[in-house]
Write a protein that holds these residues in place. Sequence first.
Motif, PDB file in Angstrom:
ATOM      1  N   VAL A 264     -31.124 -19.421  11.386  1.00 16.57           N
ATOM      2  CA  VAL A 264     -31.033 -19.241   9.934  1.00 16.57           C
ATOM      3  C   VAL A 264     -31.858 -18.037   9.483  1.00 16.57           C
ATOM      4  N   TYR A 265     -31.284 -17.176   8.657  1.00 14.77           N
ATOM      5  CA  TYR A 265     -32.009 -16.038   8.059  1.00 14.77           C
ATOM      6  C   TYR A 265     -31.984 -16.181   6.549  1.00 14.77           C
ATOM      7  N   GLU A 266     -33.178 -16.230   5.909  1.00 11.35           N
ATOM      8  CA  GLU A 266     -33.228 -16.268   4.444  1.00 11.35           C
ATOM      9  C   GLU A 266     -32.988 -14.852   3.920  1.00 11.35           C
ATOM     10  N   VAL A 267     -32.158 -14.686   2.909  1.00 15.35           N
ATOM     11  CA  VAL A 267     -31.835 -13.357   2.392  1.00 15.35           C
ATOM     12  C   VAL A 267     -32.343 -13.196   0.951  1.00 15.35           C
ATOM     13  N   ASN A 268     -31.824 -14.022   0.022  1.00 15.76           N
ATOM     14  CA  ASN A 268     -32.215 -14.025  -1.395  1.00 15.76           C
ATOM     15  C   ASN A 268     -32.272 -12.648  -2.056  1.00 15.76           C
ATOM     16  N   GLN A 269     -31.159 -11.947  -2.060  1.00 18.32           N
ATOM     17  CA  GLN A 269     -31.087 -10.654  -2.753  1.00 18.32           C
ATOM     18  C   GLN A 269     -29.889 -10.610  -3.694  1.00 18.32           C
ATOM     19  N   ILE A 278     -24.223 -11.111  -8.364  1.00 17.20           N
ATOM     20  CA  ILE A 278     -23.942 -11.867  -7.143  1.00 17.20           C
ATOM     21  C   ILE A 278     -25.232 -11.999  -6.345  1.00 17.20           C
ATOM     22  N   THR A 279     -25.562 -13.193  -5.865  1.00 13.89           N
ATOM     23  CA  THR A 279     -26.774 -13.401  -5.073  1.00 13.89           C
ATOM     24  C   THR A 279     -26.406 -13.819  -3.652  1.00 13.89           C
ATOM     25  N   PHE A 280     -26.940 -13.081  -2.678  1.00 10.78           N
ATOM     26  CA  PHE A 280     -26.765 -13.479  -1.280  1.00 10.78           C
ATOM     27  C   PHE A 280     -27.990 -14.277  -0.877  1.00 10.78           C
ATOM     28  N   LYS A 281     -27.822 -15.543  -0.499  1.00  8.93           N
ATOM     29  CA  LYS A 281     -28.972 -16.425  -0.327  1.00  8.93           C
ATOM     30  C   LYS A 281     -29.445 -16.558   1.118  1.00  8.93           C
ATOM     31  N   LYS A 282     -28.570 -17.003   2.011  1.00 10.86           N
ATOM     32  CA  LYS A 282     -29.019 -17.101   3.396  1.00 10.86           C
ATOM     33  C   LYS A 282     -27.841 -16.977   4.358  1.00 10.86           C
ATOM     34  N   ALA A 283     -28.177 -16.623   5.582  1.00  6.05           N
ATOM     35  CA  ALA A 283     -27.144 -16.502   6.609  1.00  6.05           C
ATOM     36  C   ALA A 283     -27.480 -17.469   7.748  1.00  6.05           C
ATOM     37  N   VAL A 294     -23.532 -17.623  -0.774  1.00  6.31           N
ATOM     38  CA  VAL A 294     -23.506 -16.683  -1.887  1.00  6.31           C
ATOM     39  C   VAL A 294     -23.449 -17.478  -3.182  1.00  6.31           C
ATOM     40  N   SER A 295     -24.118 -16.964  -4.254  1.00  5.73           N
ATOM     41  CA  SER A 295     -23.892 -17.612  -5.546  1.00  5.73           C
ATOM     42  C   SER A 295     -23.551 -16.573  -6.601  1.00  5.73           C
ATOM     43  N   TYR A 296     -22.784 -17.009  -7.603  1.00  7.96           N
ATOM     44  CA  TYR A 296     -22.334 -16.129  -8.679  1.00  7.96           C
ATOM     45  C   TYR A 296     -22.976 -16.599  -9.970  1.00  7.96           C
ATOM     46  N   ASN A 482     -25.329  -3.095   0.054  1.00  9.16           N
ATOM     47  CA  ASN A 482     -25.995  -2.702   1.298  1.00  9.16           C
ATOM     48  C   ASN A 482     -27.315  -3.466   1.390  1.00  9.16           C
ATOM     49  N   ILE A 483     -27.328  -4.539   2.130  1.00 12.16           N
ATOM     50  CA  ILE A 483     -28.474  -5.449   2.159  1.00 12.16           C
ATOM     51  C   ILE A 483     -28.890  -5.697   3.601  1.00 12.16           C
ATOM     52  N   ARG A 484     -30.200  -5.662   3.839  1.00  6.12           N
ATOM     53  CA  ARG A 484     -30.660  -5.976   5.190  1.00  6.12           C
ATOM     54  C   ARG A 484     -30.870  -7.477   5.322  1.00  6.12           C
ATOM     55  N   ILE A 485     -30.287  -8.063   6.357  1.00  4.89           N
ATOM     56  CA  ILE A 485     -30.382  -9.508   6.576  1.00  4.89           C
ATOM     57  C   ILE A 485     -31.432  -9.823   7.626  1.00  4.89           C
TER      58      ILE A 485
END
Lengths: 486, 181
Positions: A264-269, A278-283, A294-296, A482-485
């Motif tokens: 699991v990788y936490e992202v939260n961006q 748009i929020t990218f939360k975790k992978a 992802v949440s909108y 462009n987000i680093r995970i």
Amino acid sequence: MFEPEESTEREESEEEKYLNELDAVEEMEVINELIQAKPRSMDMAIPKDLDDYIRNGLDKGLKVQKARQFRKWSTLVACLLLVVLITTVRVSPAVAAVLRQIPGLGYIVELINYDKGLQSAVENDFFQPLGVSDEQEGVVFTVDGILMDESSLVIFYTVENKWGQSLVDLSEAKLFDEMGEPVKEVSIVSYASADPDQDGDGKVHSQINVNFSDLTVIPNNLSVKVQLRKIVQDKSPQPSDTLSSTWKIIIPVDKNKFTDMKKVYEVNQNVVIEGQKITFKKATVYPTRMALNVSYDPVNSKKIFAFDDLTLVNEKGEEWGRIMNGVTGSRPDENHEILFFQSNYFTEPKKLFLRGKSIRALDKEELNVILDLEQERILKAPPNLVLDHIVKTSSRKVAELSFLLKTNPEYDKEHGFNIFPFIFSDARGQSLDTGEHGMLSHSEKPGYDQTITVTFPDNISYQSPITFQIEDFPSRITGDINIRIK
Amino acid sequence: MDTQIVEAAIKGDSEAFYELMNLHKTQLFRIAFRYLQSEQDALEAIQETTFRAYRSVKRLREPEYFQTWLIRILINTCHDELKHQRVQTSLRGVNPNGSTVFDDSAEPGGNADLQRLDILSALDRLEVKHRQVIELKYFEDLTIREIAITLERPEGTIKTWLNHSYKQLREHLRDRGESRV
């Protein structure tokens, strides 16, 4: 005692013989008349434009790309399907080397050819050969093997019709636990190829995708029960094509093989694209796929349907795309979504970036398609979607809706749109299930390039007008993600 | 029939496929016309048959059955078309052409033509499947085995249908004889 009976019998049989002879004579007369009538029957003016009609039919055949019909059975309502029109096939030699060791598994190479993650799972010995069959009515259903982890199960199967000429394929699949109870919180997806017998060996090879959620309790022994149906030449399936038997296969589950494998990788961006947050939360990375939560923002003016080109890229520039066929994501609720990517589990990248530019979205006010089934017209729909025709049964019930869609050639060449959900609501507000949906990369009407069909089951009653909530549409917003995970 | 052309068509050669359609087109038209009783409908059925056949020709396993396979697709297409027409007809409440398939009163000629036309118009009175087996056997020269493959029924069923057709035709002809006396 016996003699008189025998004699009457003989008399009867003589009478019968006489009648039969009379029959034969009259039959010959009929046949003679038929033979004499042949020249008249053959003497028919052949229209001059017959050749044009043959040309048109052939041109239409040349234009139409392979279409996939898809179907789904689900206890999780919110599962997305992306339909891909596949034109080229490139085969990974490493995967082929593993699968072709076992006779009869070669077809899997092509089925997973669009998923790097599954290919790498096979290369890393994650494929479990099974080779278990069940035969009913002369039809053999075989589970050739599976790919399984705590996130999903892919069942590769073959159906062979030993007695009849027609091909037989899956109609419905269900999963049960060792107590015989249906497995809860799963969605099962299977898609039929437009070419069910591509290699011409009379067998149908395909896959069933099972999507587990966090709430699924995976049993130690899974039994898959399927219903099968005959494929009738280029005809849409009828309930009468389904065979009466049920085929059952037990799939032993070795949980040690996959428990606690996920990373699991936490992202939260956050990103904002054309005003939509748009929020990218975790992978979460599993062997069979990667899940991105992802949440909108609920105040967004548009509904986000899908990311056209969202890709994972490692430090060397190697890319992992979205899952292209089968279960591509799930939406637990309106503003949360889990996107599935091809897995890089076995590749172990040092750095991982999420990149993309284009998103399919539509104003929230435009999401309804309202249809008047009696007048056979659209009351409300976004631009670029029209109703082509409605096929009705003799009792005036809807059998099939056929729509035409105009797509964007820049993005949509190889993309079939599944814009309608498998449920709709009627004038009284009751919610009803549709039958299968199909799509064709072809339209009879100039300016439109896809035909979408929605079938209705026989046994439902509803009141017009009816409403569909659009699930996908070829309209877009663009920006830079462009987000680093990792 | 040239098996090589069929094999080329199966491999995806569209011109070979076109050639095959050309070879069979008059027969296809006759069958479609007899079934649908309308030139326009028959033409459209052939267009649709060409489309369906082209899309599935690569699945044809036995090239020697190309002809029966093609007729089978045609008959399925005609069948779909008739079903569709029936639906439209029942929706409108009237037959769009104002006449029915089985109405032979519009046939040309008077009494002189009566006997000559009888076997064909008697044929028109049969149920589709009973008419079809006769037409395929006596007009299109298909063998019982070929008809069985075309209609996707066992040979025994085809024979039963043929016998039934003879019997019915005989009765129609008997009626003719009686009415003439």
